[in-house]
Scaffold this motif. Structure first.
Motif, short mmCIF file in Angstrom:
data_model
loop_
_atom_site.label_atom_id
_atom_site.label_comp_id
_atom_site.label_asym_id
_atom_site.label_seq_id
_atom_site.Cartn_x
_atom_site.Cartn_y
_atom_site.Cartn_z
N MET A 108 0.86 -1.18 0.00
CA MET A 108 0.00 0.00 0.00
C MET A 108 0.90 1.23 0.00
N PHE A 109 0.50 2.22 -0.76
CA PHE A 109 1.23 3.49 -0.81
C PHE A 109 0.21 4.62 -0.71
N ILE A 110 0.47 5.58 0.18
CA ILE A 110 -0.38 6.76 0.31
C ILE A 110 0.49 7.98 0.04
N ALA A 111 0.10 8.76 -0.96
CA ALA A 111 0.84 9.97 -1.31
C ALA A 111 0.98 10.86 -0.08
N GLU A 112 2.10 11.50 0.08
CA GLU A 112 2.45 12.39 1.19
C GLU A 112 2.73 11.64 2.49
N VAL A 113 2.53 10.33 2.50
CA VAL A 113 2.84 9.53 3.69
C VAL A 113 3.94 8.54 3.35
N GLY A 114 3.73 7.76 2.29
CA GLY A 114 4.74 6.81 1.85
C GLY A 114 4.21 5.40 1.77
N ALA A 115 5.15 4.47 1.71
CA ALA A 115 4.83 3.05 1.58
C ALA A 115 4.52 2.44 2.94
N PHE A 116 3.58 1.50 2.91
CA PHE A 116 3.20 0.75 4.10
C PHE A 116 3.55 -0.72 3.87
N VAL A 117 3.98 -1.39 4.93
CA VAL A 117 4.31 -2.80 4.88
C VAL A 117 3.22 -3.58 5.60
N ALA A 118 2.77 -4.68 5.01
CA ALA A 118 1.71 -5.50 5.59
C ALA A 118 2.27 -6.51 6.57
N GLY A 119 1.51 -6.73 7.63
CA GLY A 119 1.82 -7.75 8.61
C GLY A 119 0.53 -8.30 9.17
N PRO A 161 9.94 7.14 8.67
CA PRO A 161 9.57 7.81 9.92
C PRO A 161 8.63 8.99 9.69
N VAL A 162 7.66 9.12 10.56
CA VAL A 162 6.80 10.30 10.60
C VAL A 162 7.28 11.10 11.80
N VAL A 163 7.68 12.34 11.56
CA VAL A 163 8.35 13.14 12.57
C VAL A 163 7.40 14.21 13.12
N SER A 164 7.49 14.42 14.42
CA SER A 164 6.73 15.45 15.11
C SER A 164 7.70 16.36 15.85
N ALA A 165 7.40 17.64 15.88
CA ALA A 165 8.21 18.59 16.64
C ALA A 165 7.94 18.46 18.14
N LEU A 166 6.82 17.81 18.51
CA LEU A 166 6.46 17.68 19.92
C LEU A 166 7.15 16.51 20.62
N TYR A 167 7.58 15.51 19.85
CA TYR A 167 8.16 14.30 20.43
C TYR A 167 9.50 14.00 19.78
N SER A 168 10.41 13.45 20.56
CA SER A 168 11.76 13.21 20.04
C SER A 168 11.82 12.03 19.08
N ARG A 201 0.15 15.04 7.42
CA ARG A 201 0.62 16.37 6.99
C ARG A 201 0.62 17.37 8.15
N ASP A 202 -0.40 17.28 9.01
CA ASP A 202 -0.53 18.21 10.14
C ASP A 202 -0.39 17.44 11.45
N ILE A 203 0.63 16.61 11.53
CA ILE A 203 0.80 15.72 12.67
C ILE A 203 0.79 16.47 14.00
N ASP A 204 1.50 17.58 14.09
CA ASP A 204 1.54 18.30 15.36
C ASP A 204 0.20 18.93 15.72
N GLY A 205 -0.55 19.35 14.72
CA GLY A 205 -1.89 19.88 14.99
C GLY A 205 -2.81 18.82 15.57
N TYR A 206 -2.75 17.61 15.01
CA TYR A 206 -3.61 16.53 15.51
C TYR A 206 -3.12 16.00 16.86
N LEU A 207 -1.80 15.95 17.05
CA LEU A 207 -1.28 15.55 18.36
C LEU A 207 -1.72 16.56 19.42
N THR A 208 -1.63 17.84 19.09
CA THR A 208 -2.06 18.87 20.04
C THR A 208 -3.55 18.76 20.33
#
Length: 151
Positions: free
Chosen positions: A1-12, A26-33, A58-65
């Motif tokens: 599976m591939f989602i644009a702006e996110v990347g490839a996903f691996v099935a398990g 990796p999906v990176v957030s400014a709120l977490y190391s 795309r708005d990871i920090d907004g949703y985390l907040t």
């Protein structure tokens, strides 16, 4: 599976014969190391709202907040749910996303449009042993998930 702006996903393998798709990069957030884990859990012939997944990432920090604010409001409303008394909850009166005592965020998306923002660890009693979550319906946080009741 591939989602644009996110990347490839691996099935398990997932629970109950479902497939657990995990993002490769990796999906990176400014709120977490550390990186934020992103998963999609699907049954056979199910699909996920790829646009929703991309929007949240795309708005990871907004949703985390938003999830942290939801937890904060729930804690102030009923500290006992979190394993605290009113006196202990007072130290959390002021909201600060960078110091709210939960960690290791994880995004878990499902076919029905709901998704779970799970904090796998935290310094609150509710976090032992599985963490605490906030369920979102599309882009809105709608309920607290006490994960102790699921296992």
């Amino acid at each position: 599976m591939f989602i644009a702006e996110v990347g490839a996903f691996v099935a398990g393998p997932g629970p109950d014969g479902q497939t657990l798709w995990s993002v490769q990069g990796p999906v990176v957030s400014a709120l977490y190391s550390g990186p934020v884990e992103v998963n999609i859990l699907l049954g056979e012939r199910e699909s996920v709202d790829a646009e929703l997944v991309a929007e949240v990432v795309r708005d990871i920090d907004g949703y985390l907040t938003a999830g942290l604010q939801f937890l904060h409001a729930a804690l102030l409303e009923d500290p006992a749910v979190f394993g605290l008394d009113a006196v202990a909850a007072e130290r959390f009166r002021e909201f600060d996303a960078s110091t709210f005592p939960v960690d290791l965020p994880q995004l878990n998306f499902y076919a029905d449009g709901e998704w779970l923002l799970r904090f796998a660890e935290g310094a609150l009693p509710i976090c032992e042993p599985y963490g605490v979550g906030v369920t979102f319906e599309a882009t809105e946080p709608v309920r607290l998930e006490d994960l102790r009741t699921y296992c």
